[in-house]
Scaffold this motif. Structure first.
Motif, mmCIF file in Angstrom:
data_model
loop_
_atom_site.group_PDB
_atom_site.id
_atom_site.type_symbol
_atom_site.label_atom_id
_atom_site.label_comp_id
_atom_site.label_asym_id
_atom_site.label_seq_id
_atom_site.Cartn_x
_atom_site.Cartn_y
_atom_site.Cartn_z
ATOM 1 N N ALA A 281 44.036 57.248 87.982
ATOM 2 C CA ALA A 281 45.506 56.948 88.513
ATOM 3 C C ALA A 281 45.654 55.411 89.183
ATOM 4 N N THR A 282 44.618 55.370 90.228
ATOM 5 C CA THR A 282 44.558 54.172 91.326
ATOM 6 C C THR A 282 44.624 52.619 90.548
ATOM 7 N N ILE A 283 43.771 52.771 89.187
ATOM 8 C CA ILE A 283 43.465 51.543 88.405
ATOM 9 C C ILE A 283 45.089 51.478 87.699
ATOM 10 N N GLN A 284 45.429 52.340 87.033
ATOM 11 C CA GLN A 284 46.771 52.085 86.364
ATOM 12 C C GLN A 284 47.870 51.661 87.295
ATOM 13 N N LEU A 285 47.899 52.377 88.420
ATOM 14 C CA LEU A 285 48.886 51.668 89.677
ATOM 15 C C LEU A 285 48.716 50.226 89.770
ATOM 16 N N THR A 286 47.545 50.089 90.291
ATOM 17 C CA THR A 286 47.260 48.762 90.485
ATOM 18 C C THR A 286 47.476 47.533 89.421
ATOM 19 N N LYS A 287 47.233 48.097 88.178
ATOM 20 C CA LYS A 287 47.774 47.090 86.905
ATOM 21 C C LYS A 287 49.081 47.009 86.935
ATOM 22 N N ALA A 288 49.788 48.352 87.048
ATOM 23 C CA ALA A 288 51.168 48.136 86.990
ATOM 24 C C ALA A 288 51.874 47.393 88.018
ATOM 25 N N ASN A 289 51.378 47.461 89.194
ATOM 26 C CA ASN A 289 51.975 46.953 90.176
ATOM 27 C C ASN A 289 51.834 45.414 90.218
ATOM 28 N N ARG A 290 50.415 44.920 89.817
ATOM 29 C CA ARG A 290 50.365 43.616 89.647
ATOM 30 C C ARG A 290 51.096 43.079 88.552
ATOM 31 N N ALA A 291 51.440 43.713 87.349
ATOM 32 C CA ALA A 291 52.073 43.242 86.233
ATOM 33 C C ALA A 291 53.586 42.755 86.694
ATOM 34 N N SER A 292 54.242 43.901 87.430
ATOM 35 C CA SER A 292 55.486 43.775 87.780
ATOM 36 C C SER A 292 55.768 43.291 89.107
ATOM 37 N N LYS A 293 54.712 42.825 89.837
ATOM 38 C CA LYS A 293 54.775 42.085 91.174
ATOM 39 C C LYS A 293 55.697 43.078 92.178
ATOM 40 N N GLU A 294 55.706 44.437 91.988
ATOM 41 C CA GLU A 294 56.333 45.259 92.997
ATOM 42 C C GLU A 294 55.563 45.669 93.932
#
Length: 227
Positions: free
Chosen positions: A83-96
């Motif tokens: 979950a942490t890895i997926q959140l980190t990837k998503a946050n970096r991709a969307s710059k949120e």
């Protein structure tokens, strides 16, 4: 696919769901660390106390207790890391931002490094399990078979590379905790402007206790204070 399965998939797919999973599994792991440390500190009491503790763990619920704990911890760890890895990837991709709330939450150095420290900790856990649980070392395996967990810990930490890796991993773990413990309260909605300073203080105090407690054991073995 059942309605329950669909709901779980939707929950997992959402960022809120993943953050909740990280928080709950984080609580499990934080509780485990506190319990594990309290047991490890029996090394300072003596061989008899520590060996009795080790025997209790392996005989709990007729031997099933330790496996139940291992399975729960393994599932919690895997879910936490994924979950942490997926959140980190998503946050970096969307710059949120990692968290959306009224107060601005600025990512500390520890939070930016959480993904890397988490992977290093995972590698350490695998090594630790092979070293003390699976006992790939024949000398440690012989001591375990003899019921001498106390001496097994001493022999294990008499290796400088093993102790160094252990200290580095615990230090990274505590870097992870310094941000993670406070984040658990925030994700669960228990952090506010009034409680922020208290929660941050408790998180730091917990982190210091965990670091000093775990690191002190290999240091004491190498210094000859535990023998």
């Amino acid at each position: 696919m059942s309605a329950t399965s669909c709901s779980l998939c939707q929950f997992w797919s959402s960022s809120i769901g993943k953050k909740f999973v990280v928080a709950i599994t984080g609580l499990v792991l934080v509780g485990f660390l506190a319990g594990h440390l309290s047991g490890n500190l029996l090394m300072y009491v003596g061989a008899e106390a520590f060996n009795e503790y080790a025997e209790f763990l392996h005989s709990m619920l007729h031997g099933a207790g330790v496996w139940i704990a291992r399975i729960v911890l393994l599932i919690s760890l895997v879910l936490h890391v994924v979950a942490t890895i997926q959140l980190t990837k998503a946050n970096r991709a969307s710059k949120e931002k990692r968290y959306e709330c009224d107060a601005t939450v600025q990512a500390s150095k520890a939070s930016r490094m959480m993904i890397w420290s988490g992977l290093t900790i995972l590698a350490f856990i695998i090594f630790h399990i092979l070293h003390y649980t699976v006992r790939v070392d024949s000398e440690l395996a012989a001591l375990a078979d003899a019921g001498n967990a106390y001496q097994m810990v001493i022999v294990g930490f008499q290796s400088i590379p093993v102790s160094a890796f252990y200290i580095i991993a615990i230090s990274l773990l505590c870097s992870h905790l310094s941000h993670g413990v406070a984040s658990i309260f925030q994700t669960l909605g228990l952090r506010s402007k009034k409680t922020a300073s208290l929660i941050d203080g408790l998180a730091k105090a917990y982190t210091v206790i965990i670091w000093v407690g775990f690191v002190s054991i290999p240091v004491s073995v190498l210094a000859g204070w535990i023998h």
